[in-house]
Design a protein around this motif. Structure first.
Motif, mmCIF file in Angstrom:
data_model
loop_
_atom_site.group_PDB
_atom_site.id
_atom_site.type_symbol
_atom_site.label_atom_id
_atom_site.label_comp_id
_atom_site.label_asym_id
_atom_site.label_seq_id
_atom_site.Cartn_x
_atom_site.Cartn_y
_atom_site.Cartn_z
ATOM 1 N N TYR A 76 0.953 -1.139 -0.109
ATOM 2 C CA TYR A 76 0.131 0.164 -0.125
ATOM 3 C C TYR A 76 0.916 1.077 -0.014
ATOM 4 O O TYR A 76 0.360 2.218 -0.661
ATOM 5 C CB TYR A 76 -0.739 0.003 1.186
ATOM 6 N N TRP A 105 -7.776 -1.675 0.545
ATOM 7 C CA TRP A 105 -7.025 -1.335 -1.170
ATOM 8 C C TRP A 105 -6.581 -2.727 -1.877
ATOM 9 O O TRP A 105 -6.744 -2.628 -2.978
ATOM 10 C CB TRP A 105 -5.736 -0.314 -0.842
ATOM 11 N N ARG A 108 -9.158 -4.267 -3.171
ATOM 12 C CA ARG A 108 -10.039 -3.765 -4.309
ATOM 13 C C ARG A 108 -9.181 -3.996 -5.540
ATOM 14 O O ARG A 108 -9.557 -4.265 -6.628
ATOM 15 C CB ARG A 108 -9.957 -2.372 -3.764
ATOM 16 N N GLU A 109 -7.639 -4.001 -5.278
ATOM 17 C CA GLU A 109 -6.922 -4.149 -6.350
ATOM 18 C C GLU A 109 -6.660 -5.693 -7.087
ATOM 19 O O GLU A 109 -5.970 -5.658 -7.829
ATOM 20 C CB GLU A 109 -5.640 -3.347 -6.073
ATOM 21 N N TYR A 138 0.671 -7.513 -7.267
ATOM 22 C CA TYR A 138 1.077 -6.241 -7.303
ATOM 23 C C TYR A 138 1.560 -5.591 -8.582
ATOM 24 O O TYR A 138 1.179 -4.364 -9.047
ATOM 25 C CB TYR A 138 1.785 -5.888 -6.051
#
Length: 181
Positions: A76, A105, A108-109, A138
């Motif tokens: 994050y 986050w 959500r991603e 990521y």
């Protein structure tokens, strides 16, 4: 060497130069991270860039186990701490905790999926293969050349869901095993 040069174009040019004093390196606030430790430079880089902040004002805990919440928070922070308007959808992630926005986050991603049944396990240790998968997601699930992971003595224990990510982190030089293979 203290000098700067440029090639003068054929037209008139105005050059404005501003010199600035370089900031001194950040002071090590951690009593448990000494300058002779093999990880000193990495810890200071991570601290200076706010990826890791330690577990207290003066304790980094370099030999402690990283949790799933800690790693989600690192990712994050790498992403610039994007704004979060929704809470994490995991039953075991309460709002307002130091890791709540990071987990919301990452979910959500599509970086974090949790264990299933609505649980995340924020305080559970994060495994190396979980780190590989989370970092791989990521980075957008980049492809990797097929890597022969059999050189690692524990290669047969890599979970099927982590194989692509493990091949990527190894081929990218992000993970390379330890001394005993």
């Amino acid at each position: 060497n203290g000098t700067y040069s440029f090639t003068q174009p054929s037209d008139d040019v105005t050059v404005t130069v501003t010199f600035k004093v370089l900031e001194s390196p950040i002071e090590n606030p951690f009593t448990d991270v000494t300058e002779d430790a093999w990880y000193f430079d990495a810890v200071m880089y991570s601290y200076e860039n706010s990826y890791f902040r330690g577990i207290s004002d003066n304790t980094f805990a370099p030999m402690d186990t990283m949790t799933r919440a800690m790693f989600a928070t690192v990712l994050y922070r790498l992403a610039g701490e994007p704004a979060i308007t929704e809470a994490a959808s995991f039953a075991d992630v309460a709002e307002g905790r130091w890791y709540s926005d990071a987990i919301a986050w990452a979910a959500r991603e599509g970086i974090i999926e949790g264990y299933g049944n609505g649980f995340f396990g924020a305080n559970d240790p994060v495994t190396r293969e979980q780190i590989a998968v989370l970092f791989w997601r990521y980075m957008g699930k980049p492809g990797a050349e097929t890597v022969d992971l059999s050189s690692f003595s524990d290669a047969e224990t890599i979970s099927f869901w982590a194989k692509d990510a493990m091949e990527w982190v190894v081929s990218a030089g992000l993970m390379n095993g330890n001394a005993d293979g």
